[in-house]
Design an enzyme around this catalytic site. Sequence first.
Site, PDB file in Angstrom:
ATOM      1  CG  HIS A  71      -2.070   0.850   1.279  1.00  0.00           C
ATOM      2  ND1 HIS A  71      -2.448   1.654   0.243  1.00  0.00           N
ATOM      3  CD2 HIS A  71      -2.958   1.124   2.288  1.00  0.00           C
ATOM      4  CE1 HIS A  71      -3.506   2.388   0.599  1.00  0.00           C
ATOM      5  NE2 HIS A  71      -3.831   2.089   1.834  1.00  0.00           N
ATOM      6  CG  MET A  81       7.806  -2.475  -4.129  1.00  0.00           C
ATOM      7  SD  MET A  81       6.190  -3.194  -3.768  1.00  0.00           S
ATOM      8  CE  MET A  81       6.648  -4.688  -2.961  1.00  0.00           C
ATOM      9  CG  HIS A  95      -4.275   0.408  -8.375  1.00  0.00           C
ATOM     10  ND1 HIS A  95      -5.608   0.289  -8.068  1.00  0.00           N
ATOM     11  CD2 HIS A  95      -3.765   1.341  -7.542  1.00  0.00           C
ATOM     12  CE1 HIS A  95      -5.883   1.136  -7.094  1.00  0.00           C
ATOM     13  NE2 HIS A  95      -4.786   1.785  -6.749  1.00  0.00           N
ATOM     14  CG  ASP A 138       2.875   4.554  -4.190  1.00  0.00           C
ATOM     15  OD1 ASP A 138       2.701   5.643  -3.619  1.00  0.00           O
ATOM     16  OD2 ASP A 138       2.195   3.544  -3.947  1.00  0.00           O
TER      17      ASP A 138
END
Length: 383
Positions: free
Chosen positions: A229, A264, A268, A321
């Site tokens: 997350h 990373m 999604h 991110d």
Amino acid sequence: MSDKNTEIRKGLYGVVVDETAVSKVVPETNSLTYRGYPVQELARYCSFEEVAYLLWNGELPSQEELIRFSAREKALRHLDRHLIDLITSMPKSCHPMDVLRTAISFIGSQDPEAYTRDSEHIRRTALELMAKIPTIIALDIRRRRGEGYIEPSRKKGFAENFLWMVFGEEEGSPANSRADIEAFDKSLTLYAEHSFNASTFAARVITSTMSDTYSAIVGAIGALKGPLHGGANEAVMHNFLEVDDPAKAEEWAKNKLANKELVMGFGHRVYKKGDSRVPTMEAAFKELAEQHDQTKWVEMYDIMAKTMYENTSIQIRPNLDFPAGPAYYILGFDIEFFTPIFVMARITGWTAHIVEQNENNSLIRPLSAYNGEEQRPVPPKSF
Ligand code: COA
């Protein structure tokens, strides 16, 4: 029906658990709206303070409402002596998310009305947390660097004040330029809210038991910390630093895929054709890289994104991110503070959901399919 035949949606994949009027994600069209407004337009035309007001009140503020709202936020930024002592007494070896989690717990313990479930009280609490979280983070950044605490400004805007408290430089200086402030402000808007993501859901679960707002936020911070997350923005930058050279980026990504390792900042749970927030953040990141003369991260970004897309059967794409990690690095933040900075923004979405959950509450308590031993008698003791 026996447990074995029960349909299980592992990870609540695709399950709709409630209604919300806070935000809407439409994966088919890569669209995200807060209270009906496209997030890209909010990032472009509104400050983060306006977005916070929108999330809590359902409408954008008028000029007068914004002035009053900002004045209230600025007046709540300071930390009391006890909280400063608590933060500075925590081990520097612990993760800054642990400091933030502890600080919020402490603030909750000081509120005699913590258990009030009235929406106005929750909104006031939300504003106080929004105002204080940047001060907590900046204090923690500076004490780990061996630098002194900088009091929050009572005049500067939200994003500018944070850069001021972290770097101690006035607007216009290299670490607090107008372009840096604007890029940072945009990232806060993009991070502010995202429907029933894991941390928001955690906050709603806790709220559904009629627990208090602070407990819900502490739980949400715990959920956000994980690398699947919010923790991903830190992991992304560690990966960029590990690769370090654009010439190695393609091979690095291919190796990860060959070893079936997660990369990373990609993929999604909801968006399968691209994250609606990425184009805005990507543009802000690329502009920052130009201004700070750090375009090597952009080269690596493009190569990694292309390699991941071309070498996965699902054509996997970056999530927010992926551009946010290197953007925060260029802004000069220490990597372990990227997720706490995410909290600075997401506190607005979490608290909007806490109000909503409270106003139309039903205890969240799903079922499970048992796959353990059949019922059996406790055997006679042989000892
Ligand atoms: N890197 C490599 N492979 C990935 C991947 C990634 N980041 N994300 C998903 N995949 C793979 C999965 O392993 C799966 O492969 P399989 O079919 O061989 O098992 C396939 O792609 C489909 O995954 P999916 O079902 O779409 O993922 P999910 O919805 O269960 O998980 C995430 C979503 C976010 C947890 C996942 O994409 C992930 O772990 N991403 C990295 C962490 C991250 O960036 N988190 C921030 C999210 S905003």
